[in-house]
Scaffold this active site. Structure first.
Site, PDB file in Angstrom:
ATOM      1  N   PHE A  14       3.968   9.171   9.788  1.00 27.61           N
ATOM      2  CA  PHE A  14       3.052   9.890   8.902  1.00 27.61           C
ATOM      3  C   PHE A  14       3.817  10.892   8.025  1.00 27.61           C
ATOM      4  O   PHE A  14       5.027  11.043   8.125  1.00 27.61           O
ATOM      5  CB  PHE A  14       1.967  10.593   9.732  1.00 27.61           C
ATOM      6  CG  PHE A  14       0.776   9.710  10.055  1.00 27.61           C
ATOM      7  CD1 PHE A  14       0.875   8.327  10.048  1.00 27.61           C
ATOM      8  CD2 PHE A  14      -0.454  10.273  10.378  1.00 27.61           C
ATOM      9  CE1 PHE A  14      -0.227   7.517  10.347  1.00 27.61           C
ATOM     10  CE2 PHE A  14      -1.573   9.487  10.679  1.00 27.61           C
ATOM     11  CZ  PHE A  14      -1.451   8.107  10.669  1.00 27.61           C
ATOM     12  N   SER A  15       3.044  11.585   7.230  1.00 24.70           N
ATOM     13  CA  SER A  15       3.643  12.420   6.182  1.00 24.70           C
ATOM     14  C   SER A  15       4.550  13.518   6.714  1.00 24.70           C
ATOM     15  O   SER A  15       4.393  14.010   7.830  1.00 24.70           O
ATOM     16  CB  SER A  15       2.543  13.034   5.319  1.00 24.70           C
ATOM     17  OG  SER A  15       2.045  12.033   4.467  1.00 24.70           O
ATOM     18  N   ASN A  51       0.320   5.776   0.097  1.00 22.49           N
ATOM     19  CA  ASN A  51      -0.454   7.005  -0.091  1.00 22.49           C
ATOM     20  C   ASN A  51       0.486   8.188  -0.258  1.00 22.49           C
ATOM     21  O   ASN A  51       1.379   8.088  -1.128  1.00 22.49           O
ATOM     22  CB  ASN A  51      -1.584   7.183   0.938  1.00 22.49           C
ATOM     23  CG  ASN A  51      -1.205   7.130   2.386  1.00 22.49           C
ATOM     24  OD1 ASN A  51      -0.860   6.079   2.903  1.00 22.49           O
ATOM     25  ND2 ASN A  51      -1.270   8.253   3.073  1.00 22.49           N
ATOM     26  N   ASP A  52       0.337   9.253   0.471  1.00 19.82           N
ATOM     27  CA  ASP A  52       1.019  10.526   0.174  1.00 19.82           C
ATOM     28  C   ASP A  52       2.493  10.437  -0.235  1.00 19.82           C
ATOM     29  O   ASP A  52       3.271   9.730   0.408  1.00 19.82           O
ATOM     30  CB  ASP A  52       1.027  11.439   1.410  1.00 19.82           C
ATOM     31  CG  ASP A  52      -0.291  11.520   2.115  1.00 19.82           C
ATOM     32  OD1 ASP A  52      -1.256  10.886   1.679  1.00 19.82           O
ATOM     33  OD2 ASP A  52      -0.341  12.226   3.126  1.00 19.82           O
ATOM     34  N   TRP A  83       0.830  -1.214   0.000  1.00 20.34           N
ATOM     35  CA  TRP A  83       0.000   0.000   0.000  1.00 20.34           C
ATOM     36  C   TRP A  83       0.862   1.260   0.000  1.00 20.34           C
ATOM     37  O   TRP A  83       1.857   1.328   0.714  1.00 20.34           O
ATOM     38  CB  TRP A  83      -0.866  -0.007   1.263  1.00 20.34           C
ATOM     39  CG  TRP A  83      -1.437   1.340   1.547  1.00 20.34           C
ATOM     40  CD1 TRP A  83      -0.913   2.319   2.351  1.00 20.34           C
ATOM     41  CD2 TRP A  83      -2.629   1.889   0.977  1.00 20.34           C
ATOM     42  NE1 TRP A  83      -1.712   3.439   2.328  1.00 20.34           N
ATOM     43  CE2 TRP A  83      -2.763   3.202   1.492  1.00 20.34           C
ATOM     44  CE3 TRP A  83      -3.587   1.402   0.080  1.00 20.34           C
ATOM     45  CZ2 TRP A  83      -3.830   4.022   1.142  1.00 20.34           C
ATOM     46  CZ3 TRP A  83      -4.653   2.228  -0.264  1.00 20.34           C
ATOM     47  CH2 TRP A  83      -4.760   3.533   0.271  1.00 20.34           C
TER      48      TRP A  83
HETATM   49  C1  FRU Z   1      -3.143  12.436   4.000  1.00 16.08           C
HETATM   50  C2  FRU Z   1      -2.829  11.780   5.326  1.00 16.08           C
HETATM   51  C3  FRU Z   1      -1.913  12.660   6.140  1.00 16.08           C
HETATM   52  C4  FRU Z   1      -1.234  11.692   7.039  1.00 16.08           C
HETATM   53  C5  FRU Z   1      -1.098  10.466   6.162  1.00 16.08           C
HETATM   54  C6  FRU Z   1      -1.216   9.168   6.880  1.00 16.08           C
HETATM   55  O1  FRU Z   1      -3.501  11.550   3.001  1.00 16.08           O
HETATM   56  O2  FRU Z   1      -4.023  11.509   6.033  1.00 16.08           O
HETATM   57  O3  FRU Z   1      -2.551  13.696   6.820  1.00 16.08           O
HETATM   58  O4  FRU Z   1      -0.002  12.139   7.502  1.00 16.08           O
HETATM   59  O5  FRU Z   1      -2.112  10.561   5.182  1.00 16.08           O
HETATM   60  O6  FRU Z   1      -0.910   8.111   6.050  1.00 16.08           O
END
Ligand code: FRU
Length: 581
Positions: free
Chosen positions: A84-85, A23-24, A21
């Protein structure tokens, strides 16, 4: 059965992890020593969906086109926490003291990231002595703790001081559910002082995430820029390139440093004088060469559903950001463009390059791909420029155009083209791609003969992008003259997810003003990469990025141009280049 629904149409020039997986995008930086681009990202290699423990993954590219996955970069000590990001900076001058002479100044990277614990989010530092491959956590972590459950996504940059003052680091960080971006300053990345906040602005949705403040080059668009008004004095009071920004010099209200949660300054100068007088603003921008842009991500609650990136154009004086106007502008109007972040450092220092997560929290956990889930967007090169949303107004907007190394991709390629075609209902212009790769670019330029448009007749110019193995799977794109909008329909697919997921919006549209109002001319540039399409209108001042899912191995091979009306559309050209990636 669910396995037949799995789409293995893995993008070739959009980053995807080998498995797991994502994401950001996080920690984007350019290594000028090795000439490498670094991309980090929210990552769980063992899970097909967002799950803890969440790591930072790492990928490297030479050309911003093809990426190599380097797997996990760093994570948290505790499995119930998430890394996290956040962002990375190059600490050239060793302000942090993390480096010695053995580390090349161009590779002194420090990651500033959020440790998400079950009851708290804090900001941490990790640094690398080997050019971004291994990281050590700073023993004095966390460097920012406000005892908040939601406090995340630090984006840090260096703000140059004037000749007589030192520069400092600035962090933009979200206090998501207070709809607030806090700006902190620091001399060394370790000690942070709250300077100002940007609160309750723009479109808010459920929460703010992933802010980023960036100095973006201004490129005057002479087609759109309003004609200079000779009544306006040329000695503009505005100076953007000194720390004595025009906000400070012209508005007393801005001289008083605002404290946390102080009442918000209402600068009449900005609201009336500035945009009441576009010419003055244009001249000031031209002189300085840039404007400041605050990027912000909203999720959930986007107008088009789920996740969206917005931005504000304005000025920053070293501590405070103030937008030029009250508009909410969106970076991309598609469904799959979120958490955009810009690179720290580019070879041409002024360039602003950014990458977004090409998905949406409404359905990101469910998209039919395996063994990876979701991709990044292409890299975009951002500038601030003018745009006419209608014939009477000139507005500043962000333009984002794709950064792609075409040299390898177009190799052996043929350009397919259709030129100067007056289209009628009985015509069907077809381009057949030989040996389809599922990866190609296209550009379409058309004009509308408005006198032949009847307001009660649906007047479309449609492009059907059809799969080679299953022709019943296709994307339909196009323009409709009465709506003056460009549509995309990604619903013609045999993949059950497309039909079953109620959030996977099948039909979307964007407002698509002409690139030239006099000749009624329009244009779009598109990049299709297996399961994602990015559309750029009017040189990237309007964009729409959307994923789509066809049966495994079914790649687009036919591009069919049609219209439902006679004597309305003239296509000056449709060009297609297949990419070999
Ligand atoms: C945005 C977010 C951030 C966070 C991250 C967690 O997509 O929710 O705010 O740091 O993804 O995966």
């Amino acid at each position: 059965n669910s396995s037949s629904s799995l789409s293995l149409n893995r993008p070739a020039i959009h980053f995807t992890p080998d498995k797991g997986w994502i994401n950001d995008p996080n920690g984007l930086w350019y290594d000028a020593k090795e000439e490498d681009w670094h991309l980090y990202f929210q990552y769980n290699p063992e899970s097909p969906h967002w799950d803890l423990p969440l790591y930072w993954g790492h990928a490297v590219s030479k050309d911003l086109t093809v990426w190599k996955d380097h797997g996990v970069s760093f994570g948290t000590k505790n499995e119930s926490d998430g890394a996290f990001s956040g962002s990375m900076v190059i600490d050239y001058n060793n302000t942090s003291g993390f480096f010695n002479a053995s580390v090349d100044p161009r590779q002194r990277v420090v990651a500033v990231w959020t440790l998400a614990e079950p009851d708290k989010q804090t900001q941490l530092l990790s640094y690398s002595h080997d050019g971004g491959y291994h990281f050590t956590e700073y023993e004095g972590n966390p460097v920012l703790d406000i005892d908040a459950l939601n406090f995340r996504d630090p984006k840090v940059f260096w703000y140059d001081g004037a000749e007589d003052s030192e520069g400092h680091w600035i962090m933009a960080v979200a206090i998501p559910q207070k709809f607030s971006v806090a700006f902190y300053s620091s001399p060394d990345l370790k000690e942070w002082t709250l300077e100002s906040d940007f609160t309750d602005k723009g479109f808010v949705g459920y929460q703010y995430e992933c802010p980023g403040l960036v100095k973006v080059p201004y490129v005057r668009n002479t087609t759109f820029a309003s004609t200079p008004n000779s009544n306006v004095t040329s000695s503009s009071p505005l100076s953007f390139n000194s720390t004595e920004s025009w906000i400070n010099s012209t508005s007393a209200a801005w001289n008083s440093s605002s404290v946390w949660n102080s009442s918000h300054t209402n600068s009449t100068l900005l609201n009336s004088t500035m945009f009441g007088n576009e010419t003055v603003l244009q001249e000031a921008l031209e002189e300085s060469g840039f404007a400041w842009v605050l990027f912000l991500s909203i999720n959930p609650g986007a107008p088009q559903g789920g996740s969206v990136n917005e931005y504000f154009i304005g000025d920053f004086n070293g501590t405070h950001f103030h937008p030029f106007d009250d508009q909410t502008r969106f970076v991309d109007l598609g469904k799959d463009f979120y958490a955009m972040q810009t690179f720290f450092n580019t070879p041409n220092q002024k360039d602003v390059f950014g990458i977004a997560w090409a998905s949406n929290w409404q359905y990101g956990n469910h998209v039919p791909t395996t063994p990876w889930r979701s991709s990044m967007s292409l890299v975009r090169n951002f500038t601030v420029t003018e745009f006419n949303p209608n014939p009477n107004t000139t507005e500043l907007v962000l333009s984002g155009v794709p950064v792609i190394d075409y040299s390898e991709l177009r190799k052996n390629g043929t350009t397919y083209s259709i030129e100067d075609k007056q289209l009628s209902v009985s015509d069907s212009e077809v381009i057949e791609l030989e040996d389809p790769t599922g990866v190609f670019e296209f550009s379409l330029e058309w004009s509308v003969n408005a006198t032949n448009v009847k307001n009660y007749v649906f007047s479309d110019l449609s492009l059907y992008l059809q799969g080679d193995k299953h022709a019943d799977e296709y994307l339909r794109l196009g323009f409709e003259a009465n709506a003056a909008a460009f549509f995309i329909d990604r619903g013609h697919s045999n993949v059950p997810f497309v039909e079953e997921n109620p959030f996977f919006t099948q039909r979307l549209s964007v407002n698509n003003p002409p690139s030239d109002y006099t000749s009624n001319t329009y244009d779009v540039y598109g990049v299709v990469d297996r399961n994602i399409i990015e559309l750029y209108f009017n040189n990237g001042t309007v964009t729409s990025t959307n994923t789509f899912f066809f049966t495994t191995g079914n790649y687009i091979s036919s591009i069919i141009l049609e219209t439902g009306v006679d004597d309305v559309y003239e296509v000056s050209n449709l060009r297609v280049n297949q990419f070999y990636a």
